[in-house]
Write a protein that holds these residues in place. Sequence first.
Motif, mmCIF file in Angstrom:
data_model
loop_
_atom_site.group_PDB
_atom_site.id
_atom_site.type_symbol
_atom_site.label_atom_id
_atom_site.label_comp_id
_atom_site.label_asym_id
_atom_site.label_seq_id
_atom_site.Cartn_x
_atom_site.Cartn_y
_atom_site.Cartn_z
ATOM 1 N N PHE A 198 46.554 25.065 -30.757
ATOM 2 C CA PHE A 198 45.633 26.037 -30.181
ATOM 3 C C PHE A 198 46.148 26.497 -28.825
ATOM 4 O O PHE A 198 46.934 25.806 -28.182
ATOM 5 C CB PHE A 198 44.254 25.398 -29.933
ATOM 6 N N ASP A 251 44.453 27.114 -25.157
ATOM 7 C CA ASP A 251 43.244 26.892 -24.372
ATOM 8 C C ASP A 251 43.021 28.166 -23.567
ATOM 9 O O ASP A 251 43.787 28.478 -22.648
ATOM 10 C CB ASP A 251 43.439 25.687 -23.461
ATOM 11 N N TYR A 258 38.963 27.818 -27.440
ATOM 12 C CA TYR A 258 40.197 27.583 -28.193
ATOM 13 C C TYR A 258 40.505 28.714 -29.157
ATOM 14 O O TYR A 258 39.623 29.208 -29.859
ATOM 15 C CB TYR A 258 40.107 26.260 -28.965
#
Length: 171
Positions: free
Chosen positions: A83, A85, A141
């Motif tokens: 992912f 952030d 995310y």
Amino acid sequence: MKSNPVLDALRERRSIRKFTDAPVSRDDLTAILEAGRWAPSGLNNQPYRFLVIQEDDARASQLAECTKYGHIVKAAKVLICIFLDRRTVYSEMKDHQGAGACTQNMMLAAHSLGLGTVWLGEIINQQDQVLDVLRLPAEQYELQVILALGHPDQKGSSKRNELSEYMLEDF
């Protein structure tokens, strides 16, 4: 061409979609995650975040329902979810490029350890569903990729065009 372990790994690594029943060791998994951590990022902001899903985690079968490649998700011993952030993103394009470098680092590290991976990109089309399964907030995310990982139960294959087909000018 002179032999070089990095260049050899780049040419030899292939996408693996079938895996044996052998488990992936914690040491190997840690080495793969460390390789991702060392990927370049703009301003060294290191925006990527990882979530490891083992095959016995109930979320693995739920993730299989999020993609037309569910059979690969089910076959993998480990899934590495990568992912961004959103709180650390400073340039969307650069950070997406960094996530790609992070993913490539992990795939090359896995290859060097005798493991196989495949980059599951189609699953990002169902990002909302994936985030729900993983109970992660979409405002924080952004799913980049899920790597399916395990000991290879197939030989990978690939073909590339000649370098000249990529060149805009001769050098």
